[in-house]
Enzyme design. Structure first.
Site, PDB file in Angstrom:
ATOM      1  N   GLU A 295      -0.664   3.422   2.978  1.00 29.12           N
ATOM      2  CA  GLU A 295      -2.041   3.867   3.228  1.00 29.12           C
ATOM      3  C   GLU A 295      -2.397   3.823   4.715  1.00 29.12           C
ATOM      4  OE1 GLU A 295      -2.580  -0.621   2.619  1.00 29.12           O
ATOM      5  OE2 GLU A 295      -1.232   0.974   1.938  1.00 29.12           O
TER       6      GLU A 295
ATOM      7  N   HIS B 212       2.878  -0.726   3.332  1.00 24.32           N
ATOM      8  CA  HIS B 212       1.526  -0.172   3.245  1.00 24.32           C
ATOM      9  C   HIS B 212       1.475   1.295   3.685  1.00 24.32           C
ATOM     10  CE1 HIS B 212      -0.845  -3.808   2.288  1.00 24.32           C
ATOM     11  NE2 HIS B 212       0.156  -4.441   2.876  1.00 24.32           N
TER      12      HIS B 212
ATOM     13  N   CYS C 204       1.823  -3.305  -2.108  1.00 24.44           N
ATOM     14  CA  CYS C 204       1.781  -4.705  -1.684  1.00 24.44           C
ATOM     15  C   CYS C 204       1.497  -5.648  -2.865  1.00 24.44           C
ATOM     16  CB  CYS C 204       0.796  -4.900  -0.543  1.00 24.44           C
ATOM     17  SG  CYS C 204       1.016  -6.482   0.314  1.00 24.44           S
TER      18      CYS C 204
END
Length: 235
Positions: free
Chosen positions: A213, A211, A108
């Site tokens: 994660e 993202h 990001c």
């Protein structure tokens, strides 16, 4: 083979004057075989140099907007909250990482930072500066994929995840406008916004706009990004 030690740039809460971390950044690295360490925020070049030399790789996290002054523009009203401490440290650290040819994975803000530091520019606010119907800033839950990205068959990202399209989550209001001449786009959204880049000729300078994660436990594609990053830190 020993697990590589990987430094993670911290998130920063101005109101609480605190560093913090999303567990997905750390667990993604750990589950992929690395040992994650949250770094301090510092502008001390001696400390940054020791960090750059000590760790095997670096994860540049999401968060604050990149200061437009880095890419030669004035700050507009549509620009969001910035963090000088992050800009200063990450600028100095990234330069050393590139010079040392250490692996770096940007997520990001990370992709935006890499592009800005390498001579590219950013949309300071996609909704007001780019006509698009693509949902780039979703509402929770952030595990929900909201738009497609397209990957040309045979490029380095395709080599990692083995698919020409991927539906991703998305939570950002800035993005790459002019791509740095030192980077190569390897994925785009439906509206043409660049969603992933690599720095050719470097061991592993790679970044995505979405993202992983949040999603790496839900699909193999995002987990492969962490695996490839950690693998590059082992050599």
């Amino acid at each position: 083979m020993e697990r590589p030690m990987i430094g993670i740039l911290p998130l920063y809460d101005k109101d609480k004057e605190s560093y913090w971390m999303l567990p997905g950044y750390m667990k993604g690295i750990e589950d992929a075989g690395g040992i994650p360490f949250m770094l301090p925020l510092t502008s001390d070049i001696e400390i940054i140099t020791k960090i750059a030399n000590r760790f095997d790789g670096f994860l540049f996290t999401g968060g604050h907007d990149v200061n437009p002054e880095i890419y030669g523009e004035n700050v507009e009203e549509v620009c969001g909250e910035m963090c000088k401490e992050r800009d200063d440290m990450e600028t100095a650290l990234f330069k050393q990482v590139v010079d040392l040819d250490k692996p770096a994975f940007g997520i990001c803000r990370g992709i935006q930072l890499f592009n800005a530091l390498l001579g590219g520019t950013l949309y300071q606010d996609i909704p007001t500066q780019l006509r698009s119907e693509v949902e780039h800033k979703q509402v929770p839950p952030y595990t929900k994929p909201v738009h497609n990205v397209y990957i040309e068959k045979g490029n380095p990202l395709y080599h990692i995840i083995q698919t020409e399209s991927l539906k991703v989550n998305s939570y950002h209001h800035q993005g790459i406008k002019q791509l740095s001449e030192q980077l190569l786009s390897v994925a785009e959204a439906e509206d043409g916004l660049i969603e992933a880049v690599i720095m050719p000729q470097k061991k592993f300078i790679f970044a995505v706009q979405w993202h992983p994660e949040f999603n790496y436990k839900l699909d193999d594609y995002n987990f492969r990004l962490f695996e490839e990053f950690v693998r590059s830190c082992e050599n």
